[in-house]
Design a protein around this motif. Structure first.
Motif, short mmCIF file in Angstrom:
data_model
loop_
_atom_site.label_atom_id
_atom_site.label_comp_id
_atom_site.label_asym_id
_atom_site.label_seq_id
_atom_site.Cartn_x
_atom_site.Cartn_y
_atom_site.Cartn_z
N GLY A 19 0.80 -1.11 0.04
CA GLY A 19 0.00 -0.04 -0.11
C GLY A 19 0.95 1.21 -0.04
N GLU A 42 5.47 -8.74 -2.35
CA GLU A 42 4.45 -9.65 -2.01
C GLU A 42 4.95 -11.13 -2.04
N VAL A 51 -1.43 -4.82 5.18
CA VAL A 51 -2.26 -4.57 4.04
C VAL A 51 -2.72 -3.03 4.17
N LEU A 53 -4.39 -1.31 1.88
CA LEU A 53 -5.12 -0.90 0.53
C LEU A 53 -6.47 -1.04 0.88
N ALA A 56 -11.79 -4.34 -2.32
CA ALA A 56 -11.51 -5.63 -2.95
C ALA A 56 -9.80 -5.84 -3.14
N PRO A 57 -9.25 -4.90 -3.44
CA PRO A 57 -7.63 -5.31 -3.68
C PRO A 57 -7.11 -5.92 -2.19
N ALA A 58 -7.73 -5.15 -1.09
CA ALA A 58 -7.14 -5.69 0.19
C ALA A 58 -7.58 -6.94 0.57
N GLU A 59 -8.81 -7.27 0.08
CA GLU A 59 -9.26 -8.58 0.31
C GLU A 59 -8.44 -9.58 -0.42
N ALA A 60 -8.12 -9.19 -1.49
CA ALA A 60 -7.66 -10.29 -2.65
C ALA A 60 -6.17 -10.52 -1.93
N ALA A 61 -5.46 -9.43 -1.72
CA ALA A 61 -4.14 -9.52 -1.12
C ALA A 61 -3.93 -10.34 0.23
N ARG A 64 -4.36 -13.97 -0.66
CA ARG A 64 -3.14 -14.62 -1.34
C ARG A 64 -1.95 -14.71 -0.17
#
Length: 83
Positions: A19, A42, A51, A53, A56-61, A64
């Motif tokens: 971020g 990452e 994280v 962010l 949705a980018p925070a959730e995806a990161a 992962r």
């Protein structure tokens, strides 16, 4: 009890920080003061990731990173946090 209060020694250990902006900068300062080796990679080996962010980018990161066995903290999203 749904969580365990603990402290994590970060000195000399890699921590992933994803971020940009004020929240990420604040977390970076804290991690550096704790002696962590902060990386934005990452894919780097680490036991902890933060994280900073939004959406949705925070959730995806987080998903992962968690899939790799890394403890995850998502800024201002306790529902997505391990720590």
């Amino acid at each position: 009890m749904h969580s365990l209060p603990l402290f994590l020694r970060c000195a000399g250990r890699p921590v992933i920080l994803l971020g940009e902006g004020e929240a990420a900068d604040a977390k970076r300062r804290l991690l550096l003061r704790a002696g962590a080796l902060v990386t934005a990679d990452e894919d780097a080996p680490a036991a902890l990731a933060i994280v900073a962010l939004a959406g949705a980018p925070a959730e995806a990161a987080a998903a992962r990173l968690r899939a790799r066995g890394i403890l995850v903290n998502v800024v201002d999203r306790p529902d997505l946090c391990d720590v």
